[in-house]
Design a protein around this motif. Structure first.
Motif, PDB file in Angstrom:
ATOM      1  N   ALA A 150       0.819  -1.206   0.000  1.00  0.00           N
ATOM      2  CA  ALA A 150       0.000   0.000   0.000  1.00  0.00           C
ATOM      3  C   ALA A 150       0.850   1.252   0.000  1.00  0.00           C
ATOM      4  O   ALA A 150       2.028   1.247   0.360  1.00  0.00           O
ATOM      5  CB  ALA A 150      -0.921   0.013   1.217  1.00  0.00           C
ATOM      6  N   SER A 151       0.213   2.332  -0.406  1.00  0.00           N
ATOM      7  CA  SER A 151       0.716   3.676  -0.172  1.00  0.00           C
ATOM      8  C   SER A 151      -0.349   4.396   0.644  1.00  0.00           C
ATOM      9  O   SER A 151      -1.548   4.159   0.452  1.00  0.00           O
ATOM     10  CB  SER A 151       0.939   4.409  -1.500  1.00  0.00           C
ATOM     11  OG  SER A 151       1.236   5.770  -1.278  1.00  0.00           O
ATOM     12  N   ASN A 152       0.085   5.242   1.558  1.00  0.00           N
ATOM     13  CA  ASN A 152      -0.903   5.935   2.378  1.00  0.00           C
ATOM     14  C   ASN A 152      -0.350   7.271   2.846  1.00  0.00           C
ATOM     15  O   ASN A 152       0.847   7.430   3.044  1.00  0.00           O
ATOM     16  CB  ASN A 152      -1.292   5.077   3.586  1.00  0.00           C
ATOM     17  CG  ASN A 152      -2.586   5.552   4.218  1.00  0.00           C
ATOM     18  OD1 ASN A 152      -3.568   5.778   3.530  1.00  0.00           O
ATOM     19  ND2 ASN A 152      -2.586   5.711   5.521  1.00  0.00           N
ATOM     20  N   TRP A 153      -1.249   8.223   3.029  1.00  0.00           N
ATOM     21  CA  TRP A 153      -0.864   9.528   3.560  1.00  0.00           C
ATOM     22  C   TRP A 153      -0.830   9.444   5.075  1.00  0.00           C
ATOM     23  O   TRP A 153      -1.821   9.064   5.708  1.00  0.00           O
ATOM     24  CB  TRP A 153      -1.840  10.598   3.093  1.00  0.00           C
ATOM     25  CG  TRP A 153      -1.650  10.950   1.649  1.00  0.00           C
ATOM     26  CD1 TRP A 153      -0.943  10.242   0.721  1.00  0.00           C
ATOM     27  CD2 TRP A 153      -2.176  12.091   0.974  1.00  0.00           C
ATOM     28  NE1 TRP A 153      -1.001  10.872  -0.496  1.00  0.00           N
ATOM     29  CE2 TRP A 153      -1.749  12.007  -0.369  1.00  0.00           C
ATOM     30  CE3 TRP A 153      -2.978  13.160   1.360  1.00  0.00           C
ATOM     31  CZ2 TRP A 153      -2.084  12.962  -1.325  1.00  0.00           C
ATOM     32  CZ3 TRP A 153      -3.310  14.113   0.419  1.00  0.00           C
ATOM     33  CH2 TRP A 153      -2.873  14.026  -0.910  1.00  0.00           C
ATOM     34  N   MET A 154       0.288   9.839   5.661  1.00  0.00           N
ATOM     35  CA  MET A 154       0.482   9.720   7.111  1.00  0.00           C
ATOM     36  C   MET A 154       0.994  11.028   7.680  1.00  0.00           C
ATOM     37  O   MET A 154       1.323  11.976   6.948  1.00  0.00           O
ATOM     38  CB  MET A 154       1.476   8.592   7.422  1.00  0.00           C
ATOM     39  CG  MET A 154       1.067   7.251   6.846  1.00  0.00           C
ATOM     40  SD  MET A 154       2.177   5.932   7.365  1.00  0.00           S
ATOM     41  CE  MET A 154       1.685   4.636   6.223  1.00  0.00           C
ATOM     42  N   ILE A 155       1.047  11.091   8.981  1.00  0.00           N
ATOM     43  CA  ILE A 155       1.623  12.211   9.702  1.00  0.00           C
ATOM     44  C   ILE A 155       2.912  11.714  10.345  1.00  0.00           C
ATOM     45  O   ILE A 155       3.030  10.530  10.679  1.00  0.00           O
ATOM     46  CB  ILE A 155       0.617  12.763  10.747  1.00  0.00           C
ATOM     47  CG1 ILE A 155       1.097  14.093  11.339  1.00  0.00           C
ATOM     48  CG2 ILE A 155       0.310  11.733  11.813  1.00  0.00           C
ATOM     49  CD1 ILE A 155       0.024  14.806  12.158  1.00  0.00           C
ATOM     50  N   SER A 156       3.889  12.584  10.484  1.00  0.00           N
ATOM     51  CA  SER A 156       5.208  12.140  10.945  1.00  0.00           C
ATOM     52  C   SER A 156       5.214  11.697  12.397  1.00  0.00           C
ATOM     53  O   SER A 156       6.137  10.998  12.826  1.00  0.00           O
ATOM     54  CB  SER A 156       6.229  13.271  10.759  1.00  0.00           C
ATOM     55  OG  SER A 156       5.864  14.400  11.539  1.00  0.00           O
ATOM     56  N   HIS A 157       4.183  12.070  13.154  1.00  0.00           N
ATOM     57  CA  HIS A 157       4.149  11.804  14.591  1.00  0.00           C
ATOM     58  C   HIS A 157       2.719  11.487  14.990  1.00  0.00           C
ATOM     59  O   HIS A 157       1.773  11.821  14.285  1.00  0.00           O
ATOM     60  CB  HIS A 157       4.628  13.044  15.360  1.00  0.00           C
ATOM     61  CG  HIS A 157       3.778  14.263  15.075  1.00  0.00           C
ATOM     62  ND1 HIS A 157       2.685  14.606  15.827  1.00  0.00           N
ATOM     63  CD2 HIS A 157       3.844  15.181  14.075  1.00  0.00           C
ATOM     64  CE1 HIS A 157       2.119  15.692  15.332  1.00  0.00           C
ATOM     65  NE2 HIS A 157       2.806  16.065  14.254  1.00  0.00           N
ATOM     66  N   ASP A 158       2.560  10.853  16.130  1.00  0.00           N
ATOM     67  CA  ASP A 158       1.226  10.666  16.696  1.00  0.00           C
ATOM     68  C   ASP A 158       0.986  11.772  17.728  1.00  0.00           C
ATOM     69  O   ASP A 158       1.922  12.410  18.201  1.00  0.00           O
ATOM     70  CB  ASP A 158       1.112   9.280  17.316  1.00  0.00           C
ATOM     71  CG  ASP A 158       1.191   8.190  16.249  1.00  0.00           C
ATOM     72  OD1 ASP A 158       0.380   8.239  15.304  1.00  0.00           O
ATOM     73  OD2 ASP A 158       2.080   7.322  16.332  1.00  0.00           O
ATOM     74  N   PRO A 181       3.831   6.480  10.516  1.00  0.00           N
ATOM     75  CA  PRO A 181       4.309   5.202   9.993  1.00  0.00           C
ATOM     76  C   PRO A 181       4.553   4.182  11.102  1.00  0.00           C
ATOM     77  O   PRO A 181       4.261   2.988  10.922  1.00  0.00           O
ATOM     78  CB  PRO A 181       5.608   5.584   9.279  1.00  0.00           C
ATOM     79  CG  PRO A 181       5.404   7.003   8.860  1.00  0.00           C
ATOM     80  CD  PRO A 181       4.608   7.620   9.972  1.00  0.00           C
ATOM     81  N   ALA A 182       5.062   4.639  12.248  1.00  0.00           N
ATOM     82  CA  ALA A 182       5.302   3.719  13.368  1.00  0.00           C
ATOM     83  C   ALA A 182       3.991   3.118  13.867  1.00  0.00           C
ATOM     84  O   ALA A 182       3.940   1.924  14.207  1.00  0.00           O
ATOM     85  CB  ALA A 182       6.018   4.446  14.501  1.00  0.00           C
ATOM     86  N   ARG A 183       2.933   3.910  13.904  1.00  0.00           N
ATOM     87  CA  ARG A 183       1.628   3.410  14.355  1.00  0.00           C
ATOM     88  C   ARG A 183       1.081   2.387  13.374  1.00  0.00           C
ATOM     89  O   ARG A 183       0.508   1.359  13.779  1.00  0.00           O
ATOM     90  CB  ARG A 183       0.646   4.577  14.502  1.00  0.00           C
ATOM     91  CG  ARG A 183      -0.774   4.153  14.866  1.00  0.00           C
ATOM     92  CD  ARG A 183      -0.855   3.623  16.282  1.00  0.00           C
ATOM     93  NE  ARG A 183      -2.167   3.068  16.584  1.00  0.00           N
ATOM     94  CZ  ARG A 183      -2.489   1.779  16.489  1.00  0.00           C
ATOM     95  NH1 ARG A 183      -1.583   0.887  16.093  1.00  0.00           N
ATOM     96  NH2 ARG A 183      -3.697   1.365  16.790  1.00  0.00           N
ATOM     97  N   TYR A 184       1.248   2.632  12.079  1.00  0.00           N
ATOM     98  CA  TYR A 184       0.806   1.657  11.078  1.00  0.00           C
ATOM     99  C   TYR A 184       1.579   0.343  11.231  1.00  0.00           C
ATOM    100  O   TYR A 184       0.992  -0.744  11.176  1.00  0.00           O
ATOM    101  CB  TYR A 184       0.985   2.215   9.661  1.00  0.00           C
ATOM    102  CG  TYR A 184      -0.179   3.036   9.191  1.00  0.00           C
ATOM    103  CD1 TYR A 184      -1.218   2.456   8.473  1.00  0.00           C
ATOM    104  CD2 TYR A 184      -0.264   4.399   9.473  1.00  0.00           C
ATOM    105  CE1 TYR A 184      -2.305   3.198   8.032  1.00  0.00           C
ATOM    106  CE2 TYR A 184      -1.344   5.151   9.041  1.00  0.00           C
ATOM    107  CZ  TYR A 184      -2.363   4.550   8.323  1.00  0.00           C
ATOM    108  OH  TYR A 184      -3.434   5.285   7.894  1.00  0.00           O
ATOM    109  N   GLU A 251       5.911  17.078   8.076  1.00  0.00           N
ATOM    110  CA  GLU A 251       4.857  16.519   8.941  1.00  0.00           C
ATOM    111  C   GLU A 251       3.906  15.621   8.144  1.00  0.00           C
ATOM    112  O   GLU A 251       3.387  14.641   8.670  1.00  0.00           O
ATOM    113  CB  GLU A 251       4.083  17.648   9.626  1.00  0.00           C
ATOM    114  CG  GLU A 251       3.144  17.155  10.710  1.00  0.00           C
ATOM    115  CD  GLU A 251       2.518  18.280  11.505  1.00  0.00           C
ATOM    116  OE1 GLU A 251       1.928  17.987  12.570  1.00  0.00           O
ATOM    117  OE2 GLU A 251       2.582  19.458  11.080  1.00  0.00           O
ATOM    118  N   HIS A 252       3.689  15.960   6.892  1.00  0.00           N
ATOM    119  CA  HIS A 252       2.854  15.143   5.999  1.00  0.00           C
ATOM    120  C   HIS A 252       3.781  14.120   5.345  1.00  0.00           C
ATOM    121  O   HIS A 252       4.691  14.477   4.610  1.00  0.00           O
ATOM    122  CB  HIS A 252       2.213  16.054   4.955  1.00  0.00           C
ATOM    123  CG  HIS A 252       1.224  15.378   4.044  1.00  0.00           C
ATOM    124  ND1 HIS A 252       0.997  14.026   4.020  1.00  0.00           N
ATOM    125  CD2 HIS A 252       0.392  15.899   3.100  1.00  0.00           C
ATOM    126  CE1 HIS A 252       0.082  13.748   3.113  1.00  0.00           C
ATOM    127  NE2 HIS A 252      -0.300  14.872   2.542  1.00  0.00           N
TER     128      HIS A 252
END
Length: 264
Positions: A150-158, A181-184, A251-252
């Motif tokens: 997959a590809s997905n839009w994430m945030i750099s931090h939780d 990404p770490a949460r995923y 951040e994005h």
């Protein structure tokens, strides 16, 4: 995944026309078929059954069949307008014998255990708040030995987004439930995935988005305005400007994900 059962679709016909003008017929996320190819790079999909989660207007699902040789590709989305567009595309390309599209309300994936050799998704999983349930469902429908890519839009931090990220999400006006990404990766591990690979795509999209914004303000403006109206294009130019700030700050984080369901 994207809407409540009775909600107005977030990706209506106007949104579809605008995004296709920007990204190509059947594509509601950036990069076109070339970025899809990068997500599945090195994987052999010929003769395999594939599920495309959050398939949108169907361009990717059709590409996975036509170019990568999937024996059966199934696109799944919760929104009716995109599924109708996707079905028309399959007929137009003569692929409706190998490509099907399923619409169902948000909730458990409407597929049986171990139905697919591969599960794909492109920039759709950010709409799903519960990442643990999401990956448990993906794991369930994969065959043993199957791959998730997959590809997905994430945030750099939780945690709390920056004011710039909050402004961007508000400008999008979509049900974003971004995570790091770490949460995923944590949700994938908890579901049972192994050999997890995470690949940062911020440097790539940071520059692509800059080009998209330039096109929207310049050569693409008249074409897009003719399709959806100048006010709609103007609104999206402001959205792209807000997005560029959080891409440039890092951040994005558009990110590729890959993991396998163990054989045993």
């Amino acid at each position: 995944m994207i809407e409540t059962a009775d909600a107005e679709p977030e990706y209506d016909d106007t949104a579809i026309r605008f995004l296709e003008a920007l990204w190509g017929e059947g594509y509601l996320s950036p990069g076109g078929p070339e970025e899809v190819d990068r997500v599945v790079e090195g994987l052999s999909l010929k003769g395999k059954t594939i599920l495309d989660i959050g398939c949108g207007a169907g361009g990717i699902t059709l590409h996975l069949a036509a170019t990568h040789g999937a024996s059966q590709a199934t696109g799944f989305d919760v929104e009716k307008p995109v599924i109708e567009t996707a079905r028309r595309g399959a007929i137009r390309q003569g692929l409706d014998d190998r490509v099907g599209f399923v619409q169902a309300p948000p909730g458990p994936l409407p597929f049986t255990y171990a139905s697919f050799d591969a599960v794909f998704s492109k920039d759709a999983l950010l709409h799903v708040p519960d990442k643990d349930s999401l990956f448990a469902a993906i794991f369930r429908v994969l065959k043993p030995g199957g791959v998730f890519a997959a590809s997905n839009w994430m945030i750099s931090h939780d945690g709390e987004p920056s004011p710039q990220m909050r402004a961007y999400i508000a400008a999008e006006g979509l049900s974003f439930a971004m995570a790091s990404p770490a949460r995923y990766a944590e949700a994938m591990r908890s579901a049972g995935f192994t050999d997890i690979i995470i690949r940062d795509r911020n440097p790539w999209y940071r520059e692509v988005a800059r080009e998209e914004l330039s096109r929207l303000k310049g050569p693409l403006y008249a074409q897009a305005a003719a399709a959806v109206g100048a006010a709609y294009v103007d609104k999206n130019i402001k959205t792209w400007e807000a997005m560029q700030k959080v891409l440039d700050s890092g951040e994005h984080r558009p990110t590729h994900l890959r993991g396998w369901k163990p054989v045993g």
